[in-house]
Design an enzyme around this catalytic site. Structure first.
Site, PDB file in Angstrom:
ATOM      1  N   HIS A   1      53.193  36.776  30.601  1.00  0.00           N
ATOM      2  CA  HIS A   1      53.311  38.224  30.774  1.00  0.00           C
ATOM      3  C   HIS A   1      53.571  38.543  32.235  1.00  0.00           C
ATOM      4  O   HIS A   1      53.021  37.882  33.115  1.00  0.00           O
ATOM      5  CB  HIS A   1      52.028  38.939  30.311  1.00  0.00           C
TER       6      HIS A   1
ATOM      7  N   ASP B   1      52.200  39.613  21.454  1.00  0.00           N
ATOM      8  CA  ASP B   1      53.054  39.246  20.323  1.00  0.00           C
ATOM      9  C   ASP B   1      52.602  37.995  19.596  1.00  0.00           C
ATOM     10  O   ASP B   1      53.097  37.715  18.505  1.00  0.00           O
ATOM     11  CB  ASP B   1      54.502  39.064  20.814  1.00  0.00           C
TER      12      ASP B   1
HETATM   13  N1  ACO Z   1      56.587  29.492  27.956  1.00  0.00           N
HETATM   14  C1  ACO Z   1      56.748  28.543  28.926  1.00  0.00           C
HETATM   15  N2  ACO Z   1      56.858  28.827  30.237  1.00  0.00           N
HETATM   16  C2  ACO Z   1      56.789  30.131  30.571  1.00  0.00           C
HETATM   17  C3  ACO Z   1      56.609  31.151  29.644  1.00  0.00           C
HETATM   18  C4  ACO Z   1      56.502  30.786  28.278  1.00  0.00           C
HETATM   19  N3  ACO Z   1      56.359  31.713  27.327  1.00  0.00           N
HETATM   20  N4  ACO Z   1      56.582  32.329  30.279  1.00  0.00           N
HETATM   21  C5  ACO Z   1      56.740  32.070  31.589  1.00  0.00           C
HETATM   22  N5  ACO Z   1      56.860  30.732  31.754  1.00  0.00           N
HETATM   23  C6  ACO Z   1      57.057  30.032  33.023  1.00  0.00           C
HETATM   24  C7  ACO Z   1      58.510  30.139  33.450  1.00  0.00           C
HETATM   25  O1  ACO Z   1      59.272  29.084  32.948  1.00  0.00           O
HETATM   26  C8  ACO Z   1      58.395  30.134  34.961  1.00  0.00           C
HETATM   27  O2  ACO Z   1      58.189  28.808  35.369  1.00  0.00           O
HETATM   28  P1  ACO Z   1      58.795  28.305  36.811  1.00  0.00           P
HETATM   29  O3  ACO Z   1      58.091  29.153  37.842  1.00  0.00           O
HETATM   30  O4  ACO Z   1      58.405  26.869  36.862  1.00  0.00           O
HETATM   31  O5  ACO Z   1      60.246  28.553  36.747  1.00  0.00           O
HETATM   32  C9  ACO Z   1      57.093  30.909  35.204  1.00  0.00           C
HETATM   33  O6  ACO Z   1      56.306  30.716  34.025  1.00  0.00           O
HETATM   34  C10 ACO Z   1      57.307  32.391  35.431  1.00  0.00           C
HETATM   35  O7  ACO Z   1      58.088  32.866  34.331  1.00  0.00           O
HETATM   36  P2  ACO Z   1      59.027  34.143  34.393  1.00  0.00           P
HETATM   37  O8  ACO Z   1      59.930  34.151  33.213  1.00  0.00           O
HETATM   38  O9  ACO Z   1      59.635  34.252  35.760  1.00  0.00           O
HETATM   39  O10 ACO Z   1      57.926  35.294  34.258  1.00  0.00           O
HETATM   40  P3  ACO Z   1      58.234  36.802  34.054  1.00  0.00           P
HETATM   41  O11 ACO Z   1      57.091  37.559  34.563  1.00  0.00           O
HETATM   42  O12 ACO Z   1      59.593  37.137  34.575  1.00  0.00           O
HETATM   43  O13 ACO Z   1      58.366  36.950  32.466  1.00  0.00           O
HETATM   44  C11 ACO Z   1      57.885  37.114  30.236  1.00  0.00           C
HETATM   45  C12 ACO Z   1      57.402  37.419  31.643  1.00  0.00           C
HETATM   46  C13 ACO Z   1      59.281  37.683  29.997  1.00  0.00           C
HETATM   47  C14 ACO Z   1      56.950  37.794  29.238  1.00  0.00           C
HETATM   48  C15 ACO Z   1      57.857  35.588  30.019  1.00  0.00           C
HETATM   49  O14 ACO Z   1      56.531  35.105  30.134  1.00  0.00           O
HETATM   50  C16 ACO Z   1      58.454  35.184  28.695  1.00  0.00           C
HETATM   51  O15 ACO Z   1      59.668  35.082  28.578  1.00  0.00           O
HETATM   52  N6  ACO Z   1      57.611  34.955  27.636  1.00  0.00           N
HETATM   53  C17 ACO Z   1      58.114  34.592  26.348  1.00  0.00           C
HETATM   54  C18 ACO Z   1      58.630  35.822  25.616  1.00  0.00           C
HETATM   55  C19 ACO Z   1      57.513  36.751  25.201  1.00  0.00           C
HETATM   56  O16 ACO Z   1      56.525  36.346  24.614  1.00  0.00           O
HETATM   57  N7  ACO Z   1      57.711  38.049  25.470  1.00  0.00           N
HETATM   58  C20 ACO Z   1      56.770  39.091  25.093  1.00  0.00           C
HETATM   59  C21 ACO Z   1      56.049  39.621  26.302  1.00  0.00           C
HETATM   60  S1  ACO Z   1      54.906  40.915  25.841  1.00  0.00           S
HETATM   61  C22 ACO Z   1      55.903  42.226  25.546  1.00  0.00           C
HETATM   62  O17 ACO Z   1      56.869  42.431  26.193  1.00  0.00           O
HETATM   63  C23 ACO Z   1      55.596  43.102  24.400  1.00  0.00           C
END
Ligand code: ACO
Length: 355
Positions: free
Chosen positions: A245, A302
């Site tokens: 998140h 989610d």
């Molecule tokens: N699984 C594995 N690794 C993850 C995940 C995940 N679900 N989420 C983040 N990471 C990792 C990334 O790969 C990144 O690693 P790095 O620094 O080594 O490159 C680090 O954690 C940061 O991730 P970002 O994508 O930059 O984090 P951001 O804050 O931009 O994204 C988000 C947040 C979009 C929710 C992300 O965690 C994600 O894509 N999750 C999966 C999709 C999801 O469940 N979305 C629902 C969110 S709740 C809502 O919107 C209702």
């Protein structure tokens, strides 16, 4: 000064709507939480009875809207249908042009009550069945399940659906709420602002993740396969849906409540498969990403809501639309706040470099 619509402490895992903790709100009817978000205070008994009656009185949708549902491509994701149908619905609203608070409140009530009816009708029509008329005697959650299935849900199912709508109702300036606010900031009408929210919620990095969680559970299919699934995802540098998140760097408080509800449903149904599969996925993600790599990747809103939908036998393509049913009250609260400011949101392009 009015209470802020939402407060999130992402480090402590605290979420409040209008200064009331989500753990307290989850025991109330959705109608009361919707009132709280839009009006700024919890309703007293009389105000709640009046607001509920207004909501229940607007559950039926126009025949013209049903006709357009029948004309939709019935093989598409329900969100694609929903954004089109809500947009179309506006032409039947006698208060569309009335920008007064009362005019906007009338539209808000039609949207909060009409969207569940649209989602249920779309589901039934796409399965070759006739839509079911809403039952004004039922709560928001129970009525939705009734319209979807054509039979009364159990008490626990109705309670879980109601709580799902409450926990999905509001979350500060998330992507879809920001979209709605931007549209409202141009003084465009409430239907347009809600359609903007729907379009943004649909994406898999936002509300669309719930559908992906359901697909993932189906793919993993048993607790024994969960560890290997997660390890492969990490090795391939792919995200695991329902985790992580932008704001929470600890457990999402909604995720904790959803987990409890998922367990209750699993135990009552005498079928632990989805719950235990989810728990194994969670355990492996926490071990591999949180403990070993120090990344704050915890279950988000989610993840366990996707598990709940498996137990409620909700088809995956409806998952994001059901999220929208809950979230519409939050979008509306933000739109009303934005309308009161009468100021356009117009960021500069260089700000994008900081995102
Ligand atoms: N699984 C594995 N690794 C993850 C995940 C995940 N679900 N989420 C983040 N990471 C990792 C990334 O790969 C990144 O690693 P790095 O620094 O080594 O490159 C680090 O954690 C940061 O991730 P970002 O994508 O930059 O984090 P951001 O804050 O931009 O994204 C988000 C947040 C979009 C929710 C992300 O965690 C994600 O894509 N999750 C999966 C999709 C999801 O469940 N979305 C629902 C969110 S709740 C809502 O919107 C209702």
């Amino acid at each position: 000064m009015s209470k802020s619509i939402c407060f999130i402490d992402g480090l402590e895992g605290i979420l409040k709507y209008r200064e009331i903790d989500i753990n307290k709100l989850v025991g109330l009817p959705y109608d009361a939480v919707s009132y709280l978000l839009i009006q700024g205070e919890l309703p007293n008994e009389e105000e709640l009875a009046d607001f509920s009656a207004r909501l229940r009185g607007e559950r039926e949708i126009e025949k013209g809207v049903i006709d357009i549902i029948r004309m939709c491509n019935l093989n598409i994701d329900s969100m694609e249908a929903l954004r089109t149908i809500v947009s179309y619905m506006s032409q039947f609203d006698p208060d569309l042009e009335d920008e007064s608070l009362e005019g906007n409140t009338k539209k808000a009530i039609r949207l909060i009550s009409g969207i569940p009816t649209i989602v249920a009708a779309y589901h039934r029509i796409s399965n070759g069945k006739d839509p079911i008329s809403p039952d004004p005697a039922l709560s928001h959650g129970a009525n939705f399940l009734y319209m979807l299935r054509g039979s009364q849900p159990t008490e626990l199912e109705a309670e879980v659906m109601e709580k799902d709508f409450i926990l999905s109702a509001e979350h500060e300036l998330n992507a879809s709420t920001f979209s709605s606010r931007i549209t409202a900031s141009t003084c465009s009408d409430l239907y347009s602002a809600i359609v903007s929210g729907l379009c943004t919620l649909k994406g898999p990095l936002h509300g669309g993740a719930r559908l992906k969680v359901m697909d993932m559970l189906e793919e993993v299919s048993s607790p024994e396969n969960a560890e290997e699934f997660v390890l492969k995802k990490i090795e391939n540098k792919e995200k695991i849906m329902g985790f992580g998140h932008r704001v929470y760097k600890t457990y999402d408080p909604r995720g904790i409540l959803f987990k409890e509800l998922a367990k209750q449903l699993a135990e009552t149904n005498g079928d632990m498969i989805w719950y235990e599969t989810a728990e194994e996925l969670e355990k492996t993600v926490l071990r591999e990403l949180v403990e070993k790599k120090g990344k704050p990747i915890y279950p988000n809103v989610d993840f366990y809501s996707g598990v709940i939908y498996k137990y409620l036998e909700i088809p995956p393509h409806l998952a994001t639309s059901i999220f929208a049913i809950g979230r519409v009250s939050g979008w509306i609260a933000h739109c009303f706040d934005q309308y009161s400011k009468k100021r356009i949101i117009r960021p500069r392009a260089f700000m994008l470099d900081e995102l």
